[in-house]
Design a protein around this motif. Structure first.
Motif, short mmCIF file in Angstrom:
data_model
loop_
_atom_site.label_atom_id
_atom_site.label_comp_id
_atom_site.label_asym_id
_atom_site.label_seq_id
_atom_site.Cartn_x
_atom_site.Cartn_y
_atom_site.Cartn_z
N MET A 1 0.98 -1.25 -0.03
CA MET A 1 -0.01 -0.12 -0.09
C MET A 1 0.72 1.33 -0.14
N ASP A 2 2.01 1.48 0.76
CA ASP A 2 2.84 2.43 0.72
C ASP A 2 3.55 2.59 -0.59
N ASN A 3 3.84 1.55 -1.24
CA ASN A 3 4.46 1.71 -2.63
C ASN A 3 3.43 2.27 -3.61
N ARG A 4 2.19 1.55 -3.59
CA ARG A 4 1.20 2.13 -4.48
C ARG A 4 0.97 3.63 -4.25
N LYS A 5 1.12 4.20 -3.26
CA LYS A 5 1.17 5.69 -3.02
C LYS A 5 2.22 6.42 -3.58
N ARG A 6 3.31 5.75 -3.75
CA ARG A 6 4.60 6.19 -4.22
C ARG A 6 4.63 6.02 -5.62
N GLY A 7 3.64 5.43 -6.11
CA GLY A 7 3.81 4.83 -7.69
C GLY A 7 4.68 4.18 -7.92
N ARG A 8 4.97 3.23 -7.16
CA ARG A 8 5.90 1.99 -7.15
C ARG A 8 5.31 0.56 -7.49
N ARG A 9 5.77 -0.25 -8.09
CA ARG A 9 5.17 -1.51 -8.25
C ARG A 9 6.06 -2.49 -6.91
N THR A 10 5.53 -3.49 -6.47
CA THR A 10 5.85 -4.36 -5.74
C THR A 10 5.98 -5.96 -6.19
N TRP A 11 7.10 -6.35 -6.06
CA TRP A 11 7.28 -7.88 -6.26
C TRP A 11 7.31 -8.84 -5.00
N LEU A 12 6.33 -9.55 -4.74
CA LEU A 12 6.42 -10.56 -3.57
C LEU A 12 6.66 -12.06 -4.18
#
Length: 178
Positions: A60-71
């Motif tokens: 959710m934090d990365n979404r706010k920053r416009g970043r994608r996340t790989w899990l």
């Protein structure tokens, strides 16, 4: 409130207080790796919930920053061993996509996951699957679940290294990559 306070005391200042202390992990690093293999049976469920919540917060934090996340979830079948983590994972898996994250589940053995209706739903609704050699009971269930033909099954049946099936959308393609 008093009952809740007494029930949680063990995890806050008792013998299971490991997650009540500051972490020694720099959570601002680009790459984080969580290892719960050394957690005992009493702490493992609580530890998994703490880590899954932490991952969702990061997404959710990365979404706010416009970043994608790989899990990447190695040994994902462990999470399907508990009803509460299965439920959390089911909701999270759907939210990850909506929040710009890409979740990858890695299984050594699918048998545990294929016992769970939630896991079967997640597998059948996945856009991308890479299947390598599978045990006979798992192959049979996967064939029914994913509509894999007998000819295609031969690529995940006693197959050599570098052979398997890729499922992308509705297409299932055998591959040989030695």
């Amino acid at each position: 409130a008093h009952k809740i306070a007494l029930a949680s005391e063990l995890f806050i200042k008792g013998s299971l207080d490991i997650f009540a202390k500051p972490t020694n992990l720099n959570t601002q690093n680009r790459i984080l790796s969580f290892d719960i293999s050394d957690l005992g049976t009493q702490l493992r469920p609580f530890g998994m919930l703490v880590l899954m919540e932490s991952m969702m917060n990061r997404v959710m934090d990365n979404r706010k920053r416009g970043r994608r996340t790989w899990l990447y979830f190695d040994e994902l079948s462990v999470l399907f061993s508990y009803e509460w983590s299965t439920s959390f994972l089911d909701v999270s898996w759907k939210r990850y996509r909506k929040y710009g994250a890409l979740a990858t589940g890695i299984f050594q053995n699918l048998d545990q996951a294929l016992k769970s209706e939630t896991a079967k739903s997640m597998i059948s609704n996945s856009e991308f699957l890479l299947l390598m050699n599978q045990a006979a009971p798992d192959r049979e269930q996967l064939a029914r679940l994913l509509h894999i033909s007998n000819e295609q099954l031969s690529y995940i049946s006693s197959s050599q290294a570098g052979r398997g099936l890729i499922r992308m959308g509705g297409a299932i393609v055998p591959f040989i990559n030695e």
